[in-house]
Design an enzyme around this catalytic site. Structure first.
Site, PDB file in Angstrom:
ATOM      1  N   LYS A  55       0.844  -1.198   0.000  1.00 24.60           N
ATOM      2  CA  LYS A  55       0.000   0.000   0.000  1.00 24.60           C
ATOM      3  C   LYS A  55       0.880   1.250   0.000  1.00 24.60           C
ATOM      4  O   LYS A  55       0.651   2.192  -0.762  1.00 24.60           O
ATOM      5  CB  LYS A  55      -0.933   0.015   1.219  1.00 24.60           C
ATOM      6  CG  LYS A  55      -2.079  -0.976   1.099  1.00 24.60           C
ATOM      7  CD  LYS A  55      -2.802  -1.206   2.418  1.00 24.60           C
ATOM      8  CE  LYS A  55      -3.856  -2.301   2.280  1.00 24.60           C
ATOM      9  NZ  LYS A  55      -4.418  -2.739   3.551  1.00 24.60           N
ATOM     10  N   GLN A  99      -4.606  -1.134   9.805  1.00 24.01           N
ATOM     11  CA  GLN A  99      -4.594  -2.497   9.262  1.00 24.01           C
ATOM     12  C   GLN A  99      -5.219  -3.482  10.257  1.00 24.01           C
ATOM     13  O   GLN A  99      -4.801  -3.558  11.414  1.00 24.01           O
ATOM     14  CB  GLN A  99      -3.137  -2.896   8.942  1.00 24.01           C
ATOM     15  CG  GLN A  99      -2.992  -4.244   8.290  1.00 24.01           C
ATOM     16  CD  GLN A  99      -3.571  -4.312   6.872  1.00 24.01           C
ATOM     17  OE1 GLN A  99      -3.434  -3.394   6.079  1.00 24.01           O
ATOM     18  NE2 GLN A  99      -4.242  -5.406   6.572  1.00 24.01           N
ATOM     19  N   ASP A 122     -11.021   3.225   4.322  1.00 25.00           N
ATOM     20  CA  ASP A 122     -11.434   1.820   4.305  1.00 25.00           C
ATOM     21  C   ASP A 122     -12.964   1.711   4.219  1.00 25.00           C
ATOM     22  O   ASP A 122     -13.494   0.656   3.908  1.00 25.00           O
ATOM     23  CB  ASP A 122     -10.971   1.132   5.608  1.00 25.00           C
ATOM     24  CG  ASP A 122      -9.897   0.089   5.349  1.00 25.00           C
ATOM     25  OD1 ASP A 122      -9.722  -0.302   4.179  1.00 25.00           O
ATOM     26  OD2 ASP A 122      -9.242  -0.331   6.317  1.00 25.00           O
TER      27      ASP A 122
END
Ligand code: NAD
Length: 300
Positions: A55, A99, A122
């Site tokens: 990422k 994460q 997200d």
């Protein structure tokens, strides 16, 4: 029997990534603004480390700023909350990703709840899931968004098609169901308690597997000509590659499905690359909204 078209998620993601990079260049040139993505990782889980590295690399490659926060596994809830709050206030950070999964001392829901919904790239915050459910302009979770972009690219108008999603998680199954409803599909969500999964699958024009069980969906579950999106990522032993070696497979038995489906995503190289590019796109979207810039106008 004709073989299914293989949907190349890697190539499509590369095309979309070039579009993100072009938009970032315009933001820098015309608005003196560089989108920034902060990624927070706790602990040393190897798979999470690979995702986070990827990422960060792609964020930089598209011209954005990448802020990596790697904290120890033992980080407390209060310490993580303090970091999230400081990122919420940081004007150079337009997107925040924590994460998952988080270590057990951390209340995952409380952390997601603490992220500013405008920076929640997200798309997991209840404000964003609420906006998705009610047709508002929130931030959409990356994996379902990636699936949707591939389906639109492949099928165009999906009105009236029967879609079955196997899996009802908050990060894949449920948001994808909302997106498919918005496309006027007739949507069914199947899960571990569904009665006759094979029969449900055989009725679907669009079949999405998001379960996490290697090659569970067999060829004879698939309606001839159906479009199959395989979200699952499962590591299985691969003795043919040598002792102790493994390989990745999806939730769909790919070889069998290729004999029946009209089109199918491979694993790897299907949904995975699309998820990351959607994260980059969401960061640009978040940045534009925070600065009051019309994102559509960036690409002319
Ligand atoms: P999850 O474990 O949260 O949810 C799995 C779902 O599958 C549950 O709703 C459960 O009811 C259902 N299920 C379990 N066993 C079943 C069965 N026998 N029959 C029918 N349904 C069953 O998983 P998740 O986070 O939604 O992820 C699903 C898969 O997708 C995993 O393999 C994960 O690694 C993968 N994934 C891939 C990406 C990507 O970028 N490619 C992103 C997210 C998740």
């Amino acid at each position: 029997m004709t073989q299914a078209k293989i949907i190349d998620g890697k190539a499509f993601a590369a095309e979309l990534r070039a579009g993100v990079a072009a938009d970032v260049a315009v933001l820098k040139e015309k608005h003196d603004l560089t989108p920034g993505l902060a990624v927070v990782l706790l602990g040393d889980d190897p798979a999470s480390q690979i995702y986070v590295r990827n990422k960060g690399k792609q964020t930089l490659e598209t011209g954005m700023r990448s802020f990596a926060h790697h904290l120890p596994e033992s980080t407390s809830q209060a310490e993580l909350l303090a970091l999230v709050e400081s990122l919420n206030r940081d004007g150079e950070v337009h997107g925040i990703l924590v994460q998952l999964p988080l270590p057990e001392q951390i209340d995952e829901a409380a952390i997601i709840d603490a992220i500013d919904p405008a920076k929640d790239v997200d798309g997991f915050h209840v404000i964003n899931s609420g906006l998705l459910a009610t047709g508002g302009a929130g931030l959409v979770p990356c994996t379902p968004l990636g699936c949707m972009l591939m389906l639109r690219h492949e099928l165009g108008d999906m009105s009236g098609k029967k879609a079955l999603i196997i899996g009802r998680s908050n990060i894949v199954g449920k948001p994808l169901a909302q997106l498919l409803l918005n496309e006027n599909c007739t949507v069914t969500i199947a899960h571990s308690r569904t009665g006759d999964l094979a029969a449900e699958s055989r009725a679907a024009d669009i079949l999405v597997a998001a379960v996490g069980r290697a090659e569970m969906v067999r060829g004879d579950w698939i309606k001839p000509g159906a479009t199959v999106i395989d979200v699952g990522i499962n590591r299985i032993p691969a003795p043919e590659k040598g002792e102790g070696k493994t390989r990745l497979v999806g939730d769909v038995n790919f070889a069998e499905a290729c004999e029946v489906a009209g089109a199918i995503t491979p694993v790897p190289g299907g949904v995975g690359p699309m998820t990351i590019v959607c994260l980059l796109r969401n960061t640009v979207t978040a940045c534009c909204r925070q600065a009051g810039i019309d994102e559509a106008a960036l690409h002319g």
